[in-house]
Design a protein around this motif. Structure first.
Motif, short mmCIF file in Angstrom:
data_model
loop_
_atom_site.label_atom_id
_atom_site.label_comp_id
_atom_site.label_asym_id
_atom_site.label_seq_id
_atom_site.Cartn_x
_atom_site.Cartn_y
_atom_site.Cartn_z
N VAL A 179 -0.83 1.66 -4.65
CA VAL A 179 -0.61 0.32 -5.49
C VAL A 179 0.81 0.60 -6.30
N ARG A 180 1.56 -0.57 -6.82
CA ARG A 180 2.10 -0.90 -7.62
C ARG A 180 2.04 -1.97 -8.68
N THR A 181 1.69 -1.86 -9.35
CA THR A 181 1.40 -2.76 -10.69
C THR A 181 1.83 -2.69 -11.65
N PRO A 182 1.91 -3.79 -12.93
CA PRO A 182 2.69 -2.82 -14.18
C PRO A 182 1.61 -1.68 -15.25
N SER A 183 0.12 -1.86 -14.66
CA SER A 183 -0.74 -1.46 -15.46
C SER A 183 -1.31 -0.45 -15.10
N LEU A 184 -1.28 -0.20 -13.32
CA LEU A 184 -2.57 0.68 -12.35
C LEU A 184 -1.07 1.04 -11.29
N ARG A 185 -0.99 2.02 -10.32
CA ARG A 185 -0.43 2.38 -9.82
C ARG A 185 0.38 3.85 -9.39
N TRP A 186 -0.14 4.05 -8.70
CA TRP A 186 -0.05 5.40 -8.02
C TRP A 186 0.56 5.43 -6.08
N GLY A 187 0.86 6.23 -5.62
CA GLY A 187 1.24 6.46 -4.29
C GLY A 187 2.72 5.94 -3.98
N VAL A 188 3.36 5.22 -4.58
CA VAL A 188 4.29 4.45 -4.33
C VAL A 188 5.33 4.53 -5.59
#
Lengths: 333, 333
Positions: free
Chosen positions: A324-333
């Motif tokens: 997930v790559r969003t401003p507030s939740l992000r991991w794995g990328v």
């Protein structure tokens, strides 16, 4: 009222300017107040649209990006986005595989997303399925809501259905994941203080210095009861008892436990609450498979927290772990 | 005092239990109150240790992980960690390539990190270099500080020196990156409300309903002046004027702009402030190369924000973009 704002009437527009400046990989439609993934629409991918009143940041615009939402509509503070906004978002994410609307159960939101779906069907023949979240065990029927309110599970629905859509699954399956998450999730919140809506300029409700409100809504709607201030470990019990008595969370592959801050509560208190939540769950024989601790669905500057439990299975855990790559939740990328 | 805590005396220990439960990839030494990377010490890698008083979460423990810190020491609330804690952290991250101490410029912190470095040198022959951050332009000499206070740039030093260490660079070079970042960074903060230290039970200072404090410290130390509440765009000017007059930020490869929340301020206001910061920088002919918006260095439940600018170059931008995987800062992995 002590806030970092300019004119109360401009809060949403001003904050969207900041989001646009901070996240050049997103595309902000300032006229319609919609935040899009930069690469929307993605051909062949189900588009995910959510939105609601502003004042709950980072929900929803902070969850736009790879593996989560394709667009988020920002209403005025604590006010549903209008059908035209949602229709613009729906058109903008339509890559030919249909669009999922993720809607928190508030009367205005449900109605306006429905009207937007009709507009989209009529104008561009876009297939839209809506999933309404209603995970708040605190009260049945409330200010702004018939039935239960949609709260913390919405973040989890956006993550998990977003991951399913990213895999290229068809609309019916993505909607099924969203429904399944909502059905397996329950939440309960509490407030130490009121929030203050900028346009109102004064606290939404009065809460004495020695009391807290258990079962509060994310717009300051009344909860179940007011009680004297209590230690965090008792607060954890007060929040989890109604959650656990509403849905059996034992067995399976454990739960995704989400301790959420209401906007005015610092992270040190949220970690402290999380320790107490884990202690209650251990006593109840419930394992935690994944967790999320932070302020992800706020109520302006309200001090307080909510706890959401989602009974997980293999598939949901796999979707949770997906990038997930969003401003507030992000991991794995 | 309205807080989600148990006994005020147990706040730090309780919150560390929550961190340990939430982040099984970290290792928490509860006796010494040190949060370690799960794989510390890494052979051949310079170890990075920071720490300070608690109450500033997620700083520092939320920055432990790949590409940032190897260990963080948690003192009591607003109280330096003791030398034994820092020594335990230093021993625990010593992979044979030496250890960098990143220390905010507060008298107690500087002294205790120095004593810990001496302990580590005597006990295990560990080479330690300390870099002290002092980026706060608000005041020279302050409560707890000789010289300028170390504030927001500390987060940037931890990220950038952490990335340099992750590349396998030697201690002298990693320390040089840290010093260079501190030298090129400036910060200024403000408060709308006081914080409340749990053990004190009442606000640290009084701030009338119609005033704010410009130049505040992260423990509620006095700032430059109290002024009437003003719109966010004027607040941005008040914070940036002393920053920009202290260091020429034009030219080069632009700045890393960091708008930080003090703990009680919700994200919608921080994005709004960021829009105003960008507007001021544009007028000054300063480009923003990267940004960070959120509550990363808090002051318990204080409402307010700080702005940090770091004059960047190619190398610093490359280190900024390098992968980081910590509880509170994460990208690229």
């Amino acid at each position: 009222m002590k806030k970092l704002i300019n004119d109360p009437a401009d809060v949403v527009a001003d904050a969207l300017r900041g989001m646009a400046a901070a996240h050049p990989d997103l595309r902000v439609d300032h006229e319609n107040r919609v935040v899009f993934r930069g690469d929307a629409p993605r051909q062949g991918k189900v588009g995910l649209v959510s939105g609601g009143g502003s004042g709950h940041e980072p929900m929803h615009a902070g969850f736009v990006g790879l593996g989560m939402l394709d667009a988020a509509c920002a209403g005025e503070v604590f006010t549903s986005p209008v059908p035209d906004q949602v229709a613009a978002a729906t058109r903008g994410v339509d890559g030919g595989a249909g669009v999922l609307h993720i809607v928190k159960n508030y009367t205005g939101d449900v109605m306006n997303f429905e009207m937007a779906a009709e507009l989209a069907a009529a104008e561009t023949d876009t297939e839209v399925v809506a999933v309404v979240t209603d995970d708040d065990v605190a009260v049945k029927d409330s200010l702004y809501t018939a039935g239960r309110r949609g709260v913390g599970v919405t973040v989890l629905v956006e993550k998990l259905a977003g991951a399913a859509a990213e895999e290229g699954r068809p609309l019916a399956e993505v909607a099924d994941v969203a429904r399944r998450v909502n059905a397996a999730g329950r939440s309960m919140g509490m407030a130490l203080t009121s929030c203050t809506v900028p346009a109102a300029g004064r606290p939404t409700f009065d809460l004495p210095d020695d009391e807290m409100e258990i079962g509060i809504g994310i717009h300051g709607e009344p909860g179940r009861r007011r009680v004297p201030l209590a230690p965090a470990r008792e607060v954890a019990e007060m929040l989890l008892e109604p959650v656990l008595s509403d849905l059996d969370m034992t067995g399976g592959d454990g739960v995704i436990a989400f301790v959420n801050g209401m906007g005015g509560t610092p992270l040190i208190e949220l970690y402290l609450m999380y320790a107490e939540v884990v202690a209650v769950l251990e006593k109840a024989g419930i394992g935690v498979a994944r967790n999320l601790v932070g302020s992800y669905m706020t109520s302006l500057d309200m001090a307080g927290c909510s706890v959401t439990l989602l009974k997980a299975d293999d598939e949901l855990l796999r979707l949770w772990d997906a990038p997930v790559r969003t401003p507030s939740l992000r991991w794995g990328v």
